[in-house]
Scaffold this active site. Structure first.
Site, PDB file in Angstrom:
ATOM      1  N   GLU A 114       0.854  -1.193   0.000  1.00 15.34           N
ATOM      2  CA  GLU A 114       0.000   0.000   0.000  1.00 15.34           C
ATOM      3  C   GLU A 114       0.883   1.234   0.000  1.00 15.34           C
ATOM      4  O   GLU A 114       2.055   1.162   0.356  1.00 15.34           O
ATOM      5  CB  GLU A 114      -0.831   0.055   1.300  1.00 15.34           C
ATOM      6  CG  GLU A 114      -1.868  -1.004   1.400  1.00 15.34           C
ATOM      7  CD  GLU A 114      -2.410  -1.133   2.823  1.00 15.34           C
ATOM      8  OE1 GLU A 114      -2.143  -0.249   3.656  1.00 15.34           O
ATOM      9  OE2 GLU A 114      -3.075  -2.137   3.081  1.00 15.34           O
ATOM     10  N   LYS A 116       2.333   4.566   1.583  1.00 18.19           N
ATOM     11  CA  LYS A 116       2.469   5.100   2.931  1.00 18.19           C
ATOM     12  C   LYS A 116       2.067   6.577   2.849  1.00 18.19           C
ATOM     13  O   LYS A 116       2.834   7.418   2.374  1.00 18.19           O
ATOM     14  CB  LYS A 116       3.894   4.958   3.455  1.00 18.19           C
ATOM     15  CG  LYS A 116       3.998   5.360   4.906  1.00 18.19           C
ATOM     16  CD  LYS A 116       5.312   4.936   5.504  1.00 18.19           C
ATOM     17  CE  LYS A 116       5.326   5.083   7.016  1.00 18.19           C
ATOM     18  NZ  LYS A 116       4.843   6.343   7.535  1.00 18.19           N
ATOM     19  N   ASP A 118       1.251  10.296   3.812  1.00 21.86           N
ATOM     20  CA  ASP A 118       1.905  11.194   4.753  1.00 21.86           C
ATOM     21  C   ASP A 118       0.885  12.176   5.320  1.00 21.86           C
ATOM     22  O   ASP A 118       0.833  13.337   4.940  1.00 21.86           O
ATOM     23  CB  ASP A 118       3.032  11.937   4.030  1.00 21.86           C
ATOM     24  CG  ASP A 118       3.975  12.582   5.012  1.00 21.86           C
ATOM     25  OD1 ASP A 118       3.871  12.281   6.220  1.00 21.86           O
ATOM     26  OD2 ASP A 118       4.812  13.389   4.579  1.00 21.86           O
ATOM     27  N   TYR A 226      -7.050   2.108   5.817  1.00 27.22           N
ATOM     28  CA  TYR A 226      -6.140   1.012   5.456  1.00 27.22           C
ATOM     29  C   TYR A 226      -6.094  -0.106   6.485  1.00 27.22           C
ATOM     30  O   TYR A 226      -5.230  -0.982   6.397  1.00 27.22           O
ATOM     31  CB  TYR A 226      -4.731   1.529   5.182  1.00 27.22           C
ATOM     32  CG  TYR A 226      -4.164   2.423   6.285  1.00 27.22           C
ATOM     33  CD1 TYR A 226      -3.952   1.949   7.571  1.00 27.22           C
ATOM     34  CD2 TYR A 226      -3.833   3.745   6.016  1.00 27.22           C
ATOM     35  CE1 TYR A 226      -3.445   2.760   8.568  1.00 27.22           C
ATOM     36  CE2 TYR A 226      -3.318   4.575   7.003  1.00 27.22           C
ATOM     37  CZ  TYR A 226      -3.139   4.072   8.272  1.00 27.22           C
ATOM     38  OH  TYR A 226      -2.649   4.882   9.246  1.00 27.22           O
ATOM     39  N   LYS A 313      10.691   3.443   3.003  1.00 26.83           N
ATOM     40  CA  LYS A 313      10.544   4.892   2.810  1.00 26.83           C
ATOM     41  C   LYS A 313      11.454   5.386   1.693  1.00 26.83           C
ATOM     42  O   LYS A 313      12.610   4.964   1.588  1.00 26.83           O
ATOM     43  CB  LYS A 313      10.911   5.628   4.104  1.00 26.83           C
ATOM     44  CG  LYS A 313      10.017   5.212   5.266  1.00 26.83           C
ATOM     45  CD  LYS A 313       9.231   6.357   5.817  1.00 26.83           C
ATOM     46  CE  LYS A 313       9.996   7.174   6.806  1.00 26.83           C
ATOM     47  NZ  LYS A 313       9.214   8.181   7.457  1.00 26.83           N
ATOM     48  N   CYS A 407      14.000  48.591   8.343  1.00 23.57           N
ATOM     49  CA  CYS A 407      13.402  48.137   7.090  1.00 23.57           C
ATOM     50  C   CYS A 407      14.388  48.329   5.931  1.00 23.57           C
ATOM     51  O   CYS A 407      14.900  49.435   5.741  1.00 23.57           O
ATOM     52  CB  CYS A 407      12.116  48.915   6.819  1.00 23.57           C
ATOM     53  SG  CYS A 407      11.390  48.519   5.226  1.00 23.57           S
ATOM     54  N   CYS A 410      12.642  51.225   3.623  1.00 24.47           N
ATOM     55  CA  CYS A 410      12.393  52.620   4.011  1.00 24.47           C
ATOM     56  C   CYS A 410      13.173  53.049   5.245  1.00 24.47           C
ATOM     57  O   CYS A 410      13.106  54.204   5.644  1.00 24.47           O
ATOM     58  CB  CYS A 410      10.896  52.840   4.227  1.00 24.47           C
ATOM     59  SG  CYS A 410      10.277  52.055   5.721  1.00 24.47           S
ATOM     60  N   CYS A 425       7.706  45.966   9.317  1.00 28.51           N
ATOM     61  CA  CYS A 425       7.995  47.377   9.152  1.00 28.51           C
ATOM     62  C   CYS A 425       6.681  48.103   9.434  1.00 28.51           C
ATOM     63  O   CYS A 425       5.699  47.898   8.737  1.00 28.51           O
ATOM     64  CB  CYS A 425       8.465  47.659   7.724  1.00 28.51           C
ATOM     65  SG  CYS A 425       8.424  49.423   7.369  1.00 28.51           S
ATOM     66  N   CYS A 431       6.004  53.202   3.257  1.00 34.42           N
ATOM     67  CA  CYS A 431       7.045  52.273   2.804  1.00 34.42           C
ATOM     68  C   CYS A 431       6.681  51.764   1.405  1.00 34.42           C
ATOM     69  O   CYS A 431       5.653  51.104   1.223  1.00 34.42           O
ATOM     70  CB  CYS A 431       7.147  51.134   3.822  1.00 34.42           C
ATOM     71  SG  CYS A 431       8.309  49.844   3.391  1.00 34.42           S
TER      72      CYS A 431
HETATM   73  S1  IVH Z   1      -0.608   0.402   8.876  1.00 36.35           S
HETATM   74  C1  IVH Z   1       0.600  -1.469  12.861  1.00 36.35           C
HETATM   75  N1  IVH Z   1      -0.803   1.428   6.470  1.00 36.35           N
HETATM   76  O1  IVH Z   1       2.351   5.184   9.132  1.00 36.35           O
HETATM   77  C2  IVH Z   1       0.553  -0.850  11.540  1.00 36.35           C
HETATM   78  N2  IVH Z   1       0.043   2.806   8.218  1.00 36.35           N
HETATM   79  O2  IVH Z   1       4.649   4.396  10.917  1.00 36.35           O
HETATM   80  C3  IVH Z   1      -0.300   0.327  11.531  1.00 36.35           C
HETATM   81  N3  IVH Z   1       0.601   5.085   7.517  1.00 36.35           N
HETATM   82  O3  IVH Z   1       0.908   5.743  12.246  1.00 36.35           O
HETATM   83  C4  IVH Z   1      -0.175   1.184  10.364  1.00 36.35           C
HETATM   84  N4  IVH Z   1       0.009   4.867   5.415  1.00 36.35           N
HETATM   85  O4  IVH Z   1      -0.121   6.921  10.283  1.00 36.35           O
HETATM   86  C5  IVH Z   1      -0.445   1.639   7.751  1.00 36.35           C
HETATM   87  N5  IVH Z   1      -1.036   2.225   4.296  1.00 36.35           N
HETATM   88  C6  IVH Z   1      -0.700   2.425   5.557  1.00 36.35           C
HETATM   89  C7  IVH Z   1      -0.198   3.674   6.009  1.00 36.35           C
HETATM   90  C8  IVH Z   1       0.175   3.821   7.357  1.00 36.35           C
HETATM   91  C9  IVH Z   1       0.492   5.683   6.335  1.00 36.35           C
HETATM   92  C10 IVH Z   1       1.127   5.732   8.744  1.00 36.35           C
HETATM   93  C11 IVH Z   1       0.241   5.611   9.944  1.00 36.35           C
HETATM   94  C12 IVH Z   1       1.084   5.051  11.044  1.00 36.35           C
HETATM   95  C13 IVH Z   1       2.464   5.242  10.521  1.00 36.35           C
HETATM   96  C14 IVH Z   1       3.317   4.110  11.024  1.00 36.35           C
END
Ligand code: IVH
Length: 669
Positions: A114, A116, A118, A226, A313, A407, A410, A425, A431
């Site tokens: 999946e 990740k 942010d 998720y 990551k 400034c 001015c 300022c 100005c």
């Molecule tokens: S599963 C025990 N799936 O990553 C596993 N987490 O470092 C629980 N996150 O706090 C997380 N995308 O905020 C999972 N597809 C994804 C995710 C995800 C982002 C974040 C989540 C978690 C952090 C863990």
């Protein structure tokens, strides 16, 4: 929509209908009714809820618009702890993870990959299918109860669909601010002279902590779900649960994929490292999970994280370069912002020459010195920022950067309000860059839209002593314009015509154009809606102002301070005399023809000769309907500049006719 029906029954029917429409809209991208009809239903339900509060349901769809004030959030324990994930940045470590897994449970392992996301992790508890609680991660054991705010997020169902869910379950997901919303929010903050938010994640977490849930509603947060948890889970695999929660109405990103082995996992990672910018949200890697729940259980947890999952990551894109200088820019509000000038360096596909340094504290915190080799980082679409200094390369004789006390434009001594990081300022009326920036703001497209007048001409008019404020613009004469550099009679006439045309600008945009601090275009609209003329705004008390949704203490104070300044009052009188609109007009468009009868339109992007609102009004006034999402039944997509690629792709896929601005205007001529 007056009715003699039993109110409880009508409320129940409206709730069901709205829930159905929401599901169609958010899950299937189908608009069965126009936005207007939808809003009418919601309004009616709200009206009934006010009349008969005893029938109001906590999971009512009206909760989406917010309005609940939470003074401080309760702490709540998580039924299942919210763990974190172990991280890796290398293929080698990922292969080791796979080996560990197979050593423990055998070779027959399937993974789910999946994105990740942010954003900010959220835990959602459902009791009998109804959203009972939404909470933040906190320390993993207990978090903040932010249910009222969570209810405004449309990707999170207030009532799960179908009947096959357990009595009690939790869904975990990531709340995020779509990049477009983030950019707009920052543009508005810039307009109203507020400090910019560093990235969408901070913006999301700040939004979720708002005490007024209507503010949260206005930020249009999204949520990708998720994870699923229940005591006796009805599923054998994670992938089954993702499919099920999607059916129940949760938004699951369709980017997940089952992978039979580690090679497939690596292929997924490589593919998405390139494609990640297609998504509406920032991602910082890929999460790999063992699919089978039985195997997950066998693998178990360490103290902090599950042994059945890992996050791969992406390395943040960064580069080293030299700091050549610091430029101090004076903005419209007088805020002095340092900008770092860099030796050009290539970073994430673009050449970077400047980086933001938010304020004086940041220069001190990073201990920046001229000539330093510094590191710059760029995360997605965000402006590059300096993350640190390579101290080993620092020249022996380097001196700390002294922040200016006066400034740069001015010479007035700078001031700093307590609690604010920014220096200002205070010479607001003398100005030059501040005055010019105010005038530029006044004539900008989203404000008075004096499109024939550019910044260069403004500067000349200022230097010639003709213009000191917005009202002076309407006194400019042909004779003053013609002798200016690169100006002919024709351009001079165009400028005068453009100024004349601007007098028809609606009141809310005039209000925005005034440049009252913290009054961006959205706030101006809100104020114009609630207080329909300038007199009403001028006479409004602090209490009246903060009683308006989305208007808080800072905005209210700023509006009041604006009207206390006699120079502003004089300016407003002159603008009124010049013929500017200081009163809201009824916006229901007059019917002009039935040329677009029975046709539906989606508007996307920005347009040259009309604003989006104007376009919308044109469609309605010619008998057409404006809807917000693309479906098979849609007649046309009116495409402007900078429209989202996913919308275009979807329209093309469904064979929807796409009209340019010109083509559309041609249709109603
Ligand atoms: S599963 C025990 N799936 O990553 C596993 N987490 O470092 C629980 N996150 O706090 C997380 N995308 O905020 C999972 N597809 C994804 C995710 C995800 C982002 C974040 C989540 C978690 C952090 C863990």
């Amino acid at each position: 929509m007056a009715t003699t029906q039993d109110p409880a029954l009508e409320m129940q029917e409206l709730t069901q209908k709205i829930n159905h429409l929401n599901y169609q809209y958010y899950q299937n991208s189908v608009s069965e009714v126009s936005d207007f009809e939808f809003d009418q239903m919601l309004k009616r339900l709200e009206e009934l809820e006010n009349l008969y509060p005893e029938y109001k349901q906590p999971h009512s769809p009206t909760q989406r618009v917010g309005g609940t004030i939470t003074k401080s959030f309760d702490t709540v324990y998580h039924r299942w702890p919210m763990l974190s994930l172990s991280n890796t940045y290398s293929e080698e470590e990922l292969r080791e993870f796979d080996k560990r897994v197979r050593k423990a449970v055998g070779d027959d392992v399937e993974y789910v990959c999946e994105q990740k996301f942010d954003g900010v992790a959220i835990s959602l508890t459902y009791e009998n299918g109804k959203l009972a609680q939404g909470s933040t991660r906190g320390d993993g054991t207990r978090g903040d109860n932010i249910t009222a705010n969570v209810r405004t997020i449309r990707d999170i169902p207030l009532q799960a669909h179908g009947k096959s869910y357990p009595d009690l379950f939790e869904v975990r997901g990531e709340v995020f601010m779509p990049l477009q919303v983030f950019e707009q929010l920052n543009a508005e903050r810039e307009e109203s002279g507020e400090q910019l938010l560093a990235n969408p994640r901070n913006a999301t977490s700040g939004t979720l902590k708002q005490q007024d849930s209507s503010v949260v509603a206005s930020r249009k947060l999204g949520c990708f779900s998720y994870g699923f948890l229940a005591d006796n889970t009805p599923f054998d695999t994670h992938s089954e649960s993702l499919q099920a929660i999607q059916k129940w109405g949760f938004k699951v990103s369709d980017t997940w994929r089952k992978c039979g082995n580690i090679e497939d996992v690596l292929a997924y990672i490589n593919e998405w490292e390139k494609r990640r910018h297609e998504l509406p949200i920032a991602t910082d890697g890929v999460v790999v999970k063992v699919n089978s729940y039985a195997l997950q259980e066998e693998l178990g947890f360490t103290a902090k994280s599950p042994r059945w999952a890992i996050a791969y990551k992406y390395a943040a894109e960064n580069a080293a370069t030299k700091l050549l200088g610091i430029q101090y820019q004076v903005g419209r509000t007088g805020a002095v912002t340092p900008v770092a000038l860099l030796e050009p360096v290539s970073l994430a596909g673009t050449v970077v020459k400047r980086a933001s340094v938010h304020n004086a504290n940041e220069i001190q915190r990073l201990d920046l010195r001229l000539g330093d080799t510094i590191f710059v980082e760029k995360g997605g679409e965000i402006i590059p920022k300096i993350t640190g200094v390579d101290f080993e390369q620092r020249p022996a004789d380097s001196q700390p950067i002294l922040y200016p006390t006066h400034c740069p434009a001015c010479g007035t001594e700078l001031v700093r309000t307590e609690g604010e990081a920014q220096f200002y300022c205070p010479n607001e009326k003398g100005c030059e860059p501040q005055i010019l920036a105010k005038l530029e703001h006044f004539i900008a497209r989203k404000a008075m839209n004096v499109d024939e007048l550019g910044p260069k001409t403004l500067e000349q008019l200022y230097r010639a002593g003709y213009v000191r404020n917005a009202a002076d613009l309407y006194d400019i004469t042909f004779e003053q314009l013609v002798p200016l550099e690169r100006m002919g009679e024709k351009s001079a006439n165009n400028i005068l015509a453009s100024l004349e045309k601007s007098k028809a600008t609606p009141y809310d945009r005039v209000l925005f154009a005034l440049g009252i601090r913290f009054v961006g275009s959205t706030v101006a609209k809100k104020l114009a809606e609630e207080l329909p003329d300038l007199e009403a705004l001028r006479g409004a008390t602090y209490e009246e102002l903060i009683a308006i949704n989305e208007i808080g203490d800072r905005i209210a104070q700023s509006v009041i301070a604006y009207f206390q300044d006699q120079d502003h009052i004089q300016l407003l009188e002159r603008l009124r005399a010049a013929g500017l609109k200081f009163k809201s007009e009824k916006t229901t468009p007059e019917i002009q023809s039935d040329k677009l009868e029975g046709q539906t339109f989606v508007i996307s992007g920005v347009f040259e000769s009309v604003s989006r609102e104007e376009l919308q009004q044109l469609i309605i006034s010619h008998g057409g309907k404006v809807v917000s999402s693309i479906s098979k039944k849609l007649s046309y997509l009116v495409a402007g500049d900078k429209m989202g690629p996913s919308k275009l792709e979807k329209a093309e896929k469904l064979g929807i006719k796409i009209l340019s601005e010109e083509e559309f205007l041609g249709k109603i001529k």
